[in-house]
Design an enzyme around this catalytic site. Structure first.
Site, PDB file in Angstrom:
ATOM      1  N   LYS A  66      13.657 -27.604  77.209  1.00 11.29           N
ATOM      2  CA  LYS A  66      14.457 -28.652  76.562  1.00 11.29           C
ATOM      3  C   LYS A  66      14.858 -28.201  75.160  1.00 11.29           C
ATOM      4  O   LYS A  66      14.045 -27.624  74.432  1.00 11.29           O
ATOM      5  CB  LYS A  66      13.652 -29.947  76.510  1.00 11.29           C
ATOM      6  CG  LYS A  66      14.427 -31.163  75.993  1.00 11.29           C
ATOM      7  CD  LYS A  66      13.554 -32.409  76.045  1.00 11.29           C
ATOM      8  CE  LYS A  66      14.279 -33.651  75.547  1.00 11.29           C
ATOM      9  NZ  LYS A  66      13.418 -34.855  75.600  1.00 11.29           N
ATOM     10  N   SER A 141      15.318 -38.673  77.843  1.00 13.80           N
ATOM     11  CA  SER A 141      16.256 -37.744  77.247  1.00 13.80           C
ATOM     12  C   SER A 141      16.170 -36.332  77.814  1.00 13.80           C
ATOM     13  O   SER A 141      17.018 -35.489  77.501  1.00 13.80           O
ATOM     14  CB  SER A 141      16.001 -37.696  75.738  1.00 13.80           C
ATOM     15  OG  SER A 141      14.702 -37.203  75.443  1.00 13.80           O
ATOM     16  N   SER A 165      10.628 -39.967  78.257  1.00 12.77           N
ATOM     17  CA  SER A 165      11.715 -38.997  78.397  1.00 12.77           C
ATOM     18  C   SER A 165      11.431 -37.821  79.314  1.00 12.77           C
ATOM     19  O   SER A 165      12.331 -37.038  79.600  1.00 12.77           O
ATOM     20  CB  SER A 165      12.131 -38.472  77.017  1.00 12.77           C
ATOM     21  OG  SER A 165      12.823 -39.459  76.296  1.00 12.77           O
TER      22      SER A 165
END
Length: 471
Positions: A66, A141, A165
């Site tokens: 990420k 996210s 997330s």
């Protein structure tokens, strides 16, 4: 092919790290333009694969990271225009540990800017699409990481979980996602959103792959004062027989689930009972109100953490000579959602409002934790949905409050610092449905043991790769 199966083939000499890297790199280049899972690819991937010692424990396993987890020499943007050209001079501890064992960073995945969102539509660059239906969101996210694993653009990935997330996108994309106990994985090198809530977590298509990543990443870190001195033993724990466990079903105050989520929940209860679990419905009275406290505490911490993006130290700097004009123009590049949360956070910390909002939210957090401790005297694990419905269409949540409600079932684990794991448990009209298990503080291994039992009992029937597999 799953990550632990790939690792075994490399160890036996049936595949080389270079062959694995080439296949995944070509697959990303072919499929990702229509998904938008990656923001940056590692252009040195093949060179790094050639130089690898194939006897290393994770030799040749590609990992998607990420893009709010810093990678030395590889662009890290946090999904924001303020860090669009930022190339970190140092490495996150979690990434460093993976590289040391032979894993390869395939690239950096898309996310809601600074982790603030539940759909990956708030990326400053482009939205990510769900591999099961490109007209729908992958969740957020960590949507880029979830989409990459679901489409087998990478066999495993790292995300971060501040209020769900890792788990919510794992649910929407039909993969496994673990939010470890707070402090179980070092936060050094994780770009901060809300420091008392943030946690790096693994995403994969099997429980054994989660264990592989956790054994590599977890453990104390002198560079993170909040890291825990709990030695990881995840793969070892999966080989132990599962004891008879008490499972608590949380329903009170959590209504409005879609038919597919309700069906998955009922079916999962039957599976766990068939495995010898005793099941009882339990009450966590404060959980339905946890969202209110979260959206005071997380923005408050964000308003402090994001003050560093002022154009004076690193990242984007607006042109100009006068200090405050430069700062104002620089911070204007924040996206709308980030600005909204900074404003909320600054307000709740302001003179005259601190105790009314922030102080009361902290008191609520202590109560939520106390209730969780009491619950785990009655049961060993908690079960509840990860999200109240499957993935929703792109653009379907224009109202910020509607988007915030996506985190209803996930924020409790972050506020209480508990480990929580989302696992694939069903489908609704072709879209994945996930459920989550929560365990007492520090008992992350128990979560994986229970999820593995479910995975094996259902013969991996809820794990699919909609775009086919790389191997």
């Amino acid at each position: 092919m799953l990550a632990h199966e790939l690792r075994a083939k490399v160890a036996r000499g049936e595949l080389s790290p270079l062959e694995v890297a080439q296949v995944y790199l070509e697959r990303v280049r072919a499929l990702d333009p229509s998904l938008g899972a990656f923001l940056t690819l590692n252009e040195r991937l093949l060179e790094e694969a050639r130089a690898l010692d194939p006897t290393l424990p994770l030799a040749g396993l590609p990992v998607a990271v990420k893009d709010n987890i810093v990678t030395k020499g590889l662009r890290t943007t946090a999904g924001s225009r303020l860090l669009e050209a930022f190339v970190p001079p140092y490495e996150a501890t979690a990434v460093e540990r993976l590289r040391r064992l032979g894993a390869l960073v395939l690239g950096k995945t898309n996310l809601d800017e600074f982790g603030m969102g539940s759909s990956t539509e708030h990326s400053a660059f482009f939205p990510t699409k769900n591999p099961f239906d490109p007209s729908r969101v992958p969740g957020g996210s960590s949507g880029g990481s979830a989409a990459a694993v679901a489409a087998d653009l990478a066999p495993m990935a790292l995300g971060s979980d501040t209020g769900g997330s890792v788990r919510q996108p794992a649910s929407f994309c039909g993969v496994y996602g673990l939010k470890p106990t707070y402090g179980r994985v070092s936060r050094f090198g994780l770009i901060a959103y809300a420091s008392s809530l943030d946690q790096i977590g693994p995403m994969a298509r099997s429980v054994r792959d989660l264990a592989l990543l956790m054994d590599a990443m977890a453990g104390p870190d002198p560079q993170d004062a909040t890291s825990l001195d709990l030695p990881p033993r995840f793969q070892e724990a999966l080989e132990e027989p599962l004891p008879s466990l008490r499972l608590g079903l949380v329903r009170q105050g959590l209504s409005g689930n879609s038919p597919g989520v309700e069906a998955a929940l009922e079916a999962a209860l039957g599976v766990f009972q068939g495995l010898g679990f005793s099941v009882k419905e339990v009450s966590w009275p404060s959980l339905p109100l946890a969202l209110n406290a979260y959206y005071i505490l997380a923005p408050a911490e964000a308003s402090s953490n994001l003050a560093r993006y002022d154009g004076t130290l690193y990242g984007y700097r607006a042109p100009g000579e006068e200090l405050w004009a430069v700062v104002e123009a620089t911070r204007a590049r924040f996206g709308l959602e980030v600005k909204r949360r900074i404003l909320v956070g600054t307000f709740v910390l302001s003179s005259g409002y601190y105790e009314a909002y922030y102080g009361r939210a902290q008191a609520f957090r202590r109560r939520l934790r106390a209730e969780a401790r009491a619950l785990f005297q009655e049961v060993d694990l908690l079960l509840l949905p990860t999200a109240p419905h499957p993935a929703f269409p792109l653009g379907a949540r224009p109202d910020p409050l509607a988007m915030y409600r996506e985190d209803l079932y996930t924020v409790g684990a972050n506020l209480a610092g508990l480990p929580a794991l989302s696992f694939p448990a069903g489908f609704e009209e072709g879209l994945p449905v996930g459920l989550q298990l929560l365990a007492p503080w520090g008992q992350d291994e128990l979560l994986l043991r229970a999820a593995l039992a479910f995975e094996e009992a259902t013969d991996r029937g809820f794990v699919r790769t909609p775009l086919g597999e790389a191997f």
